[in-house]
Design an enzyme around this catalytic site. Structure first.
Site, PDB file in Angstrom:
ATOM      1  N   HIS A  64      70.880  63.354  17.760  1.00 36.27           N
ATOM      2  CA  HIS A  64      71.765  61.944  17.876  1.00 36.27           C
ATOM      3  C   HIS A  64      71.055  61.339  19.055  1.00 36.27           C
ATOM      4  CE1 HIS A  64      73.321  62.442  14.076  1.00 36.27           C
ATOM      5  NE2 HIS A  64      73.714  63.585  13.760  1.00 36.27           N
ATOM      6  N   HIS A 181      72.675  65.679   4.901  1.00 32.83           N
ATOM      7  CA  HIS A 181      73.689  66.288   5.178  1.00 32.83           C
ATOM      8  C   HIS A 181      74.217  66.425   3.988  1.00 32.83           C
ATOM      9  CE1 HIS A 181      77.686  66.221   8.101  1.00 32.83           C
ATOM     10  NE2 HIS A 181      77.495  66.210   6.771  1.00 32.83           N
ATOM     11  N   ASN A 282      81.118  68.616  12.393  1.00 29.31           N
ATOM     12  CA  ASN A 282      80.460  68.315  11.224  1.00 29.31           C
ATOM     13  C   ASN A 282      79.073  68.607  10.864  1.00 29.31           C
ATOM     14  OD1 ASN A 282      80.631  67.782   7.988  1.00 29.31           O
ATOM     15  ND2 ASN A 282      80.974  66.081   8.143  1.00 29.31           N
ATOM     16  N   ASP A 309      71.045  70.051  16.315  1.00 31.56           N
ATOM     17  CA  ASP A 309      72.558  69.038  15.495  1.00 31.56           C
ATOM     18  C   ASP A 309      73.354  68.252  16.840  1.00 31.56           C
ATOM     19  OD1 ASP A 309      73.588  66.858  13.913  1.00 31.56           O
ATOM     20  OD2 ASP A 309      74.960  69.125  12.619  1.00 31.56           O
TER      21      ASP A 309
END
Lengths: 428, 319
Positions: A64, A181, A282, A309
């Site tokens: 991200h 996801h 998460n 991630d």
């Protein structure tokens, strides 16, 4: 003609079955030659890789980068520099920016920003649904044409099974994978950690393994039914690994990834942190049984890729209490060292398998150049120092996000240099 | 089970029963016994905490716990500041650490905190020098409630060792149930949770409790029965279908109470839903100690403040 000679490294290329001490000559951004005692030619720079491992550039399938919209957490530039410092030559960035990358203008904006940053390659991932809201399909074809390499709503789950089916079907026309996801949000019931023994003991709301596994099962069935390309994001439970193993055994084309923190930490670490949200992510950190199942899945080839991630957040956002703080860790600068320390050093996998998991297979999953050192391949190299002792110091991260549960942890092995298109973009 | 009382509390804070040793619990209960007497004096005040400041930080609605702390603080002559907000200041953009830094700038000696989220008192305790007392955090712990409940039971039976205590209701979301189970098991009592599985946490044995899916078998041989408030609004009809059905199967009625030992104590942390989890006849009956719990709550909170302050005067109730 621009040249770079990388001399005397232990060259690893699982695709070509190479593991030997060689020189690599890069010309005009591409691999020109592998061999012994290569001539670099007049004035060409040289990188001495004696004692180091030289591999095709590592590609992170799950990052991200936060821009546009959340530049206080990370920018494309700082994210790219962090990727370079972490040993990655390319990152695939998720669509949950603001605005969401659900139309080609945003895709192009990300690519232009990445070009200007001039460090690593950035492959945008387009949103599956408009606004990642899970209601209607985004303009997938337009985004793919603009440069998107995959489609995903991550970290949002796709709750609507019909939308999931249609997206898998629609993506076939553009031959891009869907990265999901896998999580049933209702079943997760606003949980902040794994639901089990530890959540009961420390009183945090939990999300059960079944919330992930039920969606993994659904998505595998839908992928088999539709013939769509499914890539399951950051699996975290033993049940998910078992489901993939069974699917692959019956010939399913489904692929999957795990993050470095899920083979490194467990929910007991959450308990030991005394409610520190640096351990909040998460999917959540699971039990040691799950962690070991992931390691087994890595060892036996069930797991296709290791990802960071990378989810950087601003310091203020992690100064909340556990429930209010956002999920995620800044991971680009620790993932490779964790893989070397937790997988290669103890002999779970050899270095060649690691290169497969972080370079060759990721390149194949999103179908981008690289992942191999064959002549004509991009001159993207990850140079590793297996002997380097890395003590994780969040304050010295290149990423804006200093949110990590690994602060102060000492790991053996880490990146030594990162080369993109024949240019050294980071060196220790 | 012979438990030697400790002489001091090991931590500067009281954030949960999980961090307490049995000897420390014994010390707290013994100290509360001494302090109970203050409430019977014509002038209900001792100078123990004179010149000390207590901040009561209630980020979740509370009446009885907040009042109980305030009474305890005032009886110990502390200066008190109250901050109540139904929403945490996070909604105003302030982080928990900002709140902590601002509070510490006022140099309080104690921070009593109730927070809607698990672990907030623990995080606060890590970054402030004041003693932090957890007045309830999320679905985690409510240690002062557990201490006052144990104190109430011990006053009736002399000891907690070997007793069987039933806790019935929404165990999954109840910090009262969790703290009580941890405390009672540390003191040698057996704890039974009674609730449908939809209201129970997973792996209940982590809390040293046995679970019963119906109330009747749990009540057999019980020395005390603690009923928890059932909140329909929180349940959204997913965890149980209706108040009526809950009453029919899980409420403490006079008939069901007869399954417990003769003279078993009836307890409730309040506020009660009469006619939902507890029948009025039982709530107001001879076996009910619900109002004693409230009285004892003040003594327990005085004991906590006194001991965290260092137990400076010779006897807790010294004048």
């Amino acid at each position: 003609m621009s040249r770079l000679l990388v001399r005397n490294g232990r060259v690893i290329d699982p695709v070509q079955g190479i593991d030997e001490s060689l020189d690599i000559l890069i010309e005009d951004g591409r691999i020109a030659k592998l061999g012994r005692n290569l001539e670099r030619g007049a004035d060409a720079p040289e990188l001495d890789a004696e004692g180091l491992i030289v591999a095709p550039g590592f590609i992170d399938l799950h990052s991200h980068l936060r821009e546009p919209g959340y530049e206080h957490k990370e920018t494309i530039e700082t994210g790219c520099l962090a990727a370079a410092a972490g040993g990655f030559t390319a990152v695939c960035c998720m669509a949950n920016t603001n605005p969401v990358n659900d139309e080609p203008a945003v895709t192009r904006y990300i690519m232009e920003k990445a070009d200007r940053a001039g460090a690593v390659k950035v492959y945008p991932i387009g949103a599956l649904s408009k606004g990642c809201r899970g209601e209607e399909l985004a303009e997938i074809g337009e985004m793919v044409e603009a440069g998107a390499v995959a489609i995903s709503d991550s970290p949002n789950p796709v709750a609507n099974s019909l939308l999931m089916r249609r997206a898998l079907e629609y993506c076939r026309s553009f031959d891009v994978p869907m990265i999901v996801h896998p999580q049933d949000e209702l079943l997760s019931d606003r949980g902040a950690m794994h639901e089990g023994r530890v959540s009961t003991r420390i009183g945090l709301r939990g999300m059960p393994a079944a919330a992930e596994e039920s969606v993994v099962a659904r998505d595998i069935l839908l992928a088999e039914f539709t013939g769509g390309r499914l890539h399951l994001g950051h699996l975290s439970t033993a049940g998910s690994v078992a489901a993939i193993r069974a699917a692959k055994a019956r010939g399913s084309r489904v692929t999957c990834e795990v993050s470095a923190h899920h083979f490194s930490l467990t929910d007991e670490d959450v308990a030991a942190s005394n409610y520190d949200p640096q351990w909040k992510m998460n999917p959540p950190l699971r039990t040691d049984n799950d962690r070991q199942a992931i390691i087994e899945g890595i060892a036996d080839g069930t797991i296709d890729a290791i990802v960071s991630d990378h989810a950087p957040h601003h310091r203020d956002e992690k100064e909340m209490d556990f429930a209010d703080a956002p999920f995620g860790i800044s991971a680009l600068e620790t993932a490779v060292s964790l893989a070397l320390d937790r997988l290669v050093r103890p002999g779970v996998i050899d270095i060649s398998a690691l290169v497969r998991l972080m370079s060759a297979t990721p390149a194949r999953i999103v179908d981008v150049p690289g992942g191999s050192l064959a002549e004509g391949s991009p001159g993207d190299l990850t140079v590793l120092d297996p002997e380097r002792t890395v003590t994780v110091d969040p304050a010295s991260f290149v990423s804006k996000g200093r949110n990590t549960p690994f602060g102060g942890v000492t790991l053996q092995g880490g990146p030594a240099a990162t080369i993109v298109g024949g240019r050294v973009v980071w060196q220790r | 089970m012979g438990i030697e009382p400790a002489t001091v509390l090991a931590s500067k804070d009281l954030v949960g029963i999980a961090g307490l040793e049995a000897g420390e619990i014994q010390l707290l209960l013994d100290t509360a016994e001494q302090l109970l007497e203050v409430a019977r004096r014509p002038i209900k005040k001792v100078p123990t905490l004179r010149g000390m400041t207590v901040v009561n930080l209630f980020m979740e609605p509370s009446t009885r716990t907040r009042f109980s702390f305030e009474v305890a603080e005032k009886r110990l002559s502390a200066d008190t500041l109250n901050f109540s907000s139904s929403t945490s200041s996070v909604t105003k953009g302030e982080t928990l650490f900002d709140t902590a830094r601002n509070l510490m700038a006022m140099a309080p000696d104690f921070i009593v905190i109730r927070h809607p989220n698990t672990g907030a008192p623990h995080r606060l305790a890590n970054v402030v020098t004041a003693s932090v007392i957890n007045a309830g955090d999320g679905s985690n712990e409510h240690p002062t409630q557990a201490l006052l409940d144990a104190f109430t039971i011990r006053r009736h039976f002399g000891s907690l060792d070997g007793l069987t205590v039933v806790i019935a209701g929404d165990i999954r979301h109840s910090r009262v149930a969790r703290s009580n189970a941890l405390l009672l098991s540390k003191m040698g009592a057996k704890v039974r949770f009674a609730a449908p599985a939809s209201l129970l946490p997973v792996q209940v044995d982590e809390l040293k409790a046995e679970s019963y899916l119906r109330l009747e078998p749990a009540l057999e041989g019980a020395d005390a029965v603690m009923m928890l408030r059932i909140q329909m609004e929180r349940q959204k009809k997913l965890n149980f279908p209706s108040m009526r059905e809950y009453y029919d199967f899980f409420a403490l009625t006079p008939e069901r109470l007869r399954l417990a030992k003769e003279g078993a104590l009836v307890m409730h942390p309040g506020p009660m839903n009469r006619g939902v989890e507890i029948d009025s006849e039982v709530a107001d009956g001879d076996q009910s100690v619900i109002l004693e719990q409230v009285t004892n709550g003040v003594a327990i909170r005085m004991a906590i403040l006194y001991l965290l302050a260092g137990g400076r005067s010779e006897s807790a109730a010294g004048s």
